[in-house]
Design an enzyme around this catalytic site. Structure first.
Site, PDB file in Angstrom:
ATOM      1  N   GLU A 119      39.205  44.643  36.559  1.00 51.81           N
ATOM      2  CA  GLU A 119      39.843  43.934  37.696  1.00 51.81           C
ATOM      3  C   GLU A 119      39.442  42.627  37.647  1.00 51.81           C
ATOM      4  O   GLU A 119      38.380  42.094  37.800  1.00 51.81           O
ATOM      5  CB  GLU A 119      39.074  44.416  38.964  1.00 51.81           C
ATOM      6  CG  GLU A 119      39.212  45.834  39.270  1.00 51.81           C
ATOM      7  CD  GLU A 119      40.614  46.405  39.711  1.00 51.81           C
ATOM      8  OE1 GLU A 119      41.465  45.542  40.181  1.00 51.81           O
ATOM      9  OE2 GLU A 119      40.720  47.602  39.980  1.00 51.81           O
ATOM     10  N   CYS A 159      39.541  37.893  45.432  1.00 52.24           N
ATOM     11  CA  CYS A 159      40.513  38.080  44.262  1.00 52.24           C
ATOM     12  C   CYS A 159      41.880  38.090  44.593  1.00 52.24           C
ATOM     13  O   CYS A 159      42.683  37.516  44.195  1.00 52.24           O
ATOM     14  CB  CYS A 159      40.089  39.190  43.474  1.00 52.24           C
ATOM     15  SG  CYS A 159      39.733  40.787  44.387  1.00 52.24           S
TER      16      CYS A 159
END
Ligand code: NAD
Length: 480
Positions: free
Chosen positions: A249, A283
């Site tokens: 990720e 993020c």
């Protein structure tokens, strides 16, 4: 083993995880820059010992079976809930995020919610063929020891995203938190380990090199990594030797597009929090906003008004919902990107400067207008309280620019007509696309990136598959 919940105060929690007097490395409060405590500095040998302990514990943990492991994960969630306030306070001081808003208390609550979802999720065998000649099923088994490497922005929640599914499937885990936020993660693992059997979850602190050794360790079967794209590449290299399976990720530069004629006031709050959640250090936060010329000025003005009215300051003050940038390196990146945007003709509508009266690492919530692609603030991930707003006239061009990024984590499309926005949604090249919101996650809805944002899915049934190894079982069909 006991599943009685222990309730601790903040000082006791901290004392449990700190290095002994005179040892370790100082960790500062992100807002006040006062010393919070000292984190143990662990070595390569410590890492090897941690993996060995987790490896020895794995068969016993797997043998407990799904039901018992789920029961223990629920007990871990109960333990987190019982200690939610001291965990949130320590997180707030170390990471900087305020207690209130979508921040520290929210993050600790998410840890418990995700663990409960992991416990309740069942990965059923999949019957592939069932006929006269063949009965074939796909089943999923524990991979072994999972190496989890987490970042500093949502240190507790992302650690749980990595270890919760791993433990649920019968793996044990070695967890390396970011060296910027180790104390709160150690506190979290300490609370969880009050209810888990020994060595099922082993934390190891240290710099990036310890993460590299973990990723390449011969006894690691799977790496769950969340962090920058640059480090993601190093993880891939490190895993060349052990062929560990990877979930990566990585960074994002999420685009949002506001369609022509959208009511700016109606979407402004959600746009703001889509970008400024966790003071922009998220993020899958909105990092570039493309707005049609017809509503551009209204959207910019509405966002600036909210930015000016949203309280920023030390996280332990209950009224604040925006905090500092977590560390000096990131603060310097944010300041540089804004200065560079101004040098390239960007117009600071609000903010655009540090807020030293609040503390060393505070940067005002900033809206930069009249910028376009090709400048660093738009092309790169700012990871801080700054949003560039880009004017467009041609929708196809806006999608082309949104999709030109090398990363593709999240994206969103906004309109007063949600059906129209939804009709455009899949034009975005991203792992997730939201309509009229940005960044919301759910423990049963898979999440992951495309392109430079990495690969692999977390959450839900897909998330369980990702921390397991598949096995096909073929038996004679009904004729036999
Ligand atoms: P980072 O890559 O610097 O660090 C992440 C973790 O990797 C830390 O624990 C670090 O110590 C470790 N690490 C560093 N070098 C390593 C190496 N060579 N081998 C193994 N591990 C190593 O990232 P960060 O600065 O902590 O986090 C910010 C970045 O993470 C941003 O780019 C952000 O977009 C991204 N992020 C992505 C997601 C997502 O879900 N996609 C979530 C949060 C953050």
């Amino acid at each position: 083993m006991s599943t009685t919940t222990t309730v601790l105060d903040e000082q006791t929690l901290l004392a449990r995880v700190q290095a002994p007097e005179g040892e370790g490395r100082e960790i500062l409060d992100a807002a006040t820059r006062e010393v919070i405590g000292r984190v143990p500095v662990q070595s390569a040998d410590d890492l090897d010992a941690a993996v060995a302990r987790a490896k020895a514990a794995q068969p016993g943990w797997e043998a407990l079976g799904h039901e018992e492991r789920s029961r223990l994960l629920v007990a871990a969630a109960d333990a987190i809930d019982a200690n939610a306030e001291p965990l949130a306070r320590l997180l707030s001081r170390e990471q900087g995020k305020p207690l209130n808003g979508p921040n520290a208390r929210f993050e600790v609550g998410a840890c418990s919610a995700w663990l409960r979802a992991n416990a309740a999720t069942v990965l059923e065998p999949q019957v592939l063929v069932d006929d006269e000649n063949l009965h074939a099923e796909l089943i999923y088994k524990a991979a072994g020891v999972v190496g989890a490497i987490s970042p500093w922005n949502w240190p507790l929640m992302i650690s749980i995203w990595q270890i919760g599914p791993a433990l649920r499937m019968g793996n044990t885990a070695v967890l390396k938190p970011s060296s910027n936020t180790p104390l709160s993660v150690l506190a979290l693992t300490s609370v969880i380990n009050d209810v888990l059997p020994a060595d099922v979850l082993v934390p190891v602190t240290g710099p990036g090199a310890i993460g590299g050794r973990l990723a390449g360790h011969p006894d690691i079967a799977k790496v769950m990594f969340t962090g920058s794209t640059e480090t993601g590449r190093k993880i891939i290299e490190a895993s060349a030797g052990n062929l560990a399976r990877l979930t990566l990720e990585l960074g994002g530069n999420d685009a949002a597009i506001v369609l022509p004629g959208t009511d700016a006031k109606a979407i402004a709050q959600d746009l703001f929090w889509g970008a400024f959640i966790n003071t922009g250090q998220t993020c899958a936060a909105m990092k570039r906003l493309y707005v049609h010329d017809s509503v551009y000025d209204d959207v910019v003005a509405a966002l600036a008004e909210i930015a000016e009215q949203t309280p920023m300051g030390p996280g332990l003050d209950e009224q604040n919902v925006l905090g500092p940038v977590q560390n000096k390196d990131q603060f310097d990146i944010v300041s540089h990107l804004v200065d560079d945007a101004v040098a390239h003709g960007g117009r600071v509508v609000t903010g655009g400067e540090a807020a030293p009266e609040l503390g060393e690492l505070f940067y005002r919530a900033t809206i930069v207008a009249d910028v376009t692609d090709g400048i660093a603030l738009v092309d790169e991930e700012q990871f801080g309280p700054v949003l560039p707003v880009i004017r467009y006239t041609d929708l196809d061009d806006a999608f082309a620019r949104a999709n030109a990024a090398e990363v593709g984590l999240g994206a969103s499309v906004w309109s007063s007509d949600p059906a129209e926005a939804a009709a455009h949604a899949t034009r975005m090249q991203s792992g997730t696309v939201w309509v009229n919101s940005h960044g919301g996650l759910h423990p049963m809805v898979p999440f992951g990136g495309v392109k430079g944002s990495g690969y692999g899915l977390e959450f839900g049934v897909e998330g369980l598959k990702a921390v397991a190894v598949p096995q096909v079982v073929s038996t004679p069909g009904r004729k036999a």
